[in-house]
Design an enzyme around this catalytic site. Structure first.
Site, short mmCIF file in Angstrom:
data_model
loop_
_atom_site.label_atom_id
_atom_site.label_comp_id
_atom_site.label_asym_id
_atom_site.label_seq_id
_atom_site.Cartn_x
_atom_site.Cartn_y
_atom_site.Cartn_z
N HIS A 302 93.06 29.90 46.60
CA HIS A 302 92.31 30.40 46.42
C HIS A 302 92.10 31.56 46.44
O HIS A 302 92.77 33.03 46.79
CB HIS A 302 90.70 30.55 45.95
CG HIS A 302 89.57 31.71 45.52
ND1 HIS A 302 89.98 31.77 44.33
CD2 HIS A 302 88.42 31.68 46.57
CE1 HIS A 302 88.76 32.09 43.71
NE2 HIS A 302 88.37 32.94 45.14
N PHE A 303 92.43 32.06 47.84
CA PHE A 303 92.27 32.87 49.20
C PHE A 303 93.72 32.86 49.76
O PHE A 303 94.08 32.80 51.27
CB PHE A 303 90.90 32.26 50.00
CG PHE A 303 89.31 33.06 50.16
CD1 PHE A 303 89.85 34.67 49.82
CD2 PHE A 303 88.74 31.77 49.85
CE1 PHE A 303 88.50 34.25 48.75
CE2 PHE A 303 87.59 32.36 49.19
CZ PHE A 303 87.79 34.02 48.76
#
Length: 327
Positions: A302-303
């Site tokens: 995600h990040f």
């Protein structure tokens, strides 16, 4: 005798060199330092927008093209702390925190509308106050609906799009979103309470670590920092209000997509392909409406910036230099 003279001459030369080094060491150090690259200075500022303190990071020359960085949940402009210096030598970078996130104010949710439309208006007003009339937008997670709502308000101002795990298509709302969709469909205390687990340390850490190619690259301070802010009194209700309002973005998807098709902003997609929150199924549809977009699937979660900054930053820099930079 001649050998002695030669040795004496050599010693004389050596003594002069040693003396010059001893007398002028600072000059040698200054020359060496001049060859080093000095990172751009990042400024940490706050503006009062519509009565609310909005914090933002700013770096780069004021007369260069603007790059607006819009963060996701549950973080803040902190997620861009390592990217900003890599862009700010040639671009004017602005990265705000939304109310309830990071260093911006967090008014009581009963007195302040925590909605994506309100966020877009506040960012718009911030940019107006600091004189930003055109900008490339990096949109990620919550930053996507904030940025795309901003684009609907001022389509002519968007010089380019950098899209990283930010959704604008029904296909991108998969299994992870089922309990949130239930809340959209039925605003009951039970459905609201069921989402409280999304604000726990376990979930926050999951967002930073799941799907990453190398966990040794992920700074644990990320989830500790974010969780401390999530745990502030009153913040749980802020986040639950936003989960509810995220459903208001879905009816706007056709308008977002029409913006892509009609305005055709130069676009690069750098997507963490292992993300379970915004999976690749949400990345592919962009190519229908933006067929000229540059598309990169990154082996990250995600990040993705935390894991693959060394891969993503050069892609973004190269894209901006070709599509946005002034020649």
């Amino acid at each position: 005798m001649s050998n002695f003279k030669l040795s004496a001459a050599a010693l004389a030369v050596a003594s002069v060199l040693l003396a010059s080094t001893a007398l002028f060491p600072s000059k040698l150090l200054e020359a060496h330092a001049a060859e080093q690259t000095v990172p751009p200075t990042v400024h940490y500022r706050t503006k009062k927008i519509d009565g609310v303190d909005i914090f933002y990071r700013e770096a780069g020359p004021a007369d260069t093209p603007v790059v607006l960085l819009l963060h996701g949940f549950p973080t803040s402009s902190h997620m861009f702390r390592n990217l900003i210096p890599l862009l700010a030598d040639r671009y004017h970078v602005i990265a705000p925190d939304y109310p309830g996130f990071g260093q911006s104010a967090a008014p009581d949710h009963k007195e302040f509308a925590y909605t994506f439309g309100h966020y877009a208006d506040l960012v718009d007003d911030l940019l107006g106050q600091i004189g930003m009339k055109s900008y490339a937008m990096y949109v990620m997670d919550y930053g996507a609906p904030v940025g795309y709502r901003l684009a609907l308000k001022h389509p002519e101002r968007v010089s380019a799009l950098i899209i990283q795990n930010g959704n604008a298509y029904d296909e991108g709302l998969g299994l992870f979103w089922d309990p949130i969709k239930a809340y959209w469909n039925s605003d009951t205390p039970e459905h609201r309470k069921a989402l409280e687990s999304l604000m726990t340390l376990e979930t926050t850490k999951f967002q930073y670590t799941d799907g990453m190619s190398d966990l040794s690259r992920i700074d644990p301070d990320n989830w500790i920092h974010d969780q401390a802010l999530l745990d502030r009194p009153g913040n749980l209700d802020i986040q639950l209000d936003l989960f509810k309002d995220y459903g208001s973005n879905v009816p706007l998807y056709p308008k977002f997509q029409d913006f892509f098709r009609t305005q055709k902003p130069p676009t690069i997609i750098v997507w963490g392909r292992n993300d379970k929150i915004f999976p690749v199924s949400g990345a592919l549809p962009y190519l229908k409406d933006l067929p000229d977009a540059e598309y990169h699937l990154i082996d990250a979660g995600h990040f993705a910036l935390e894991d693959k900054l060394d891969e993503i930053a050069p892609l973004i820099r190269n894209f901006l230099d070709r599509k946005v930079a002034r020649n």
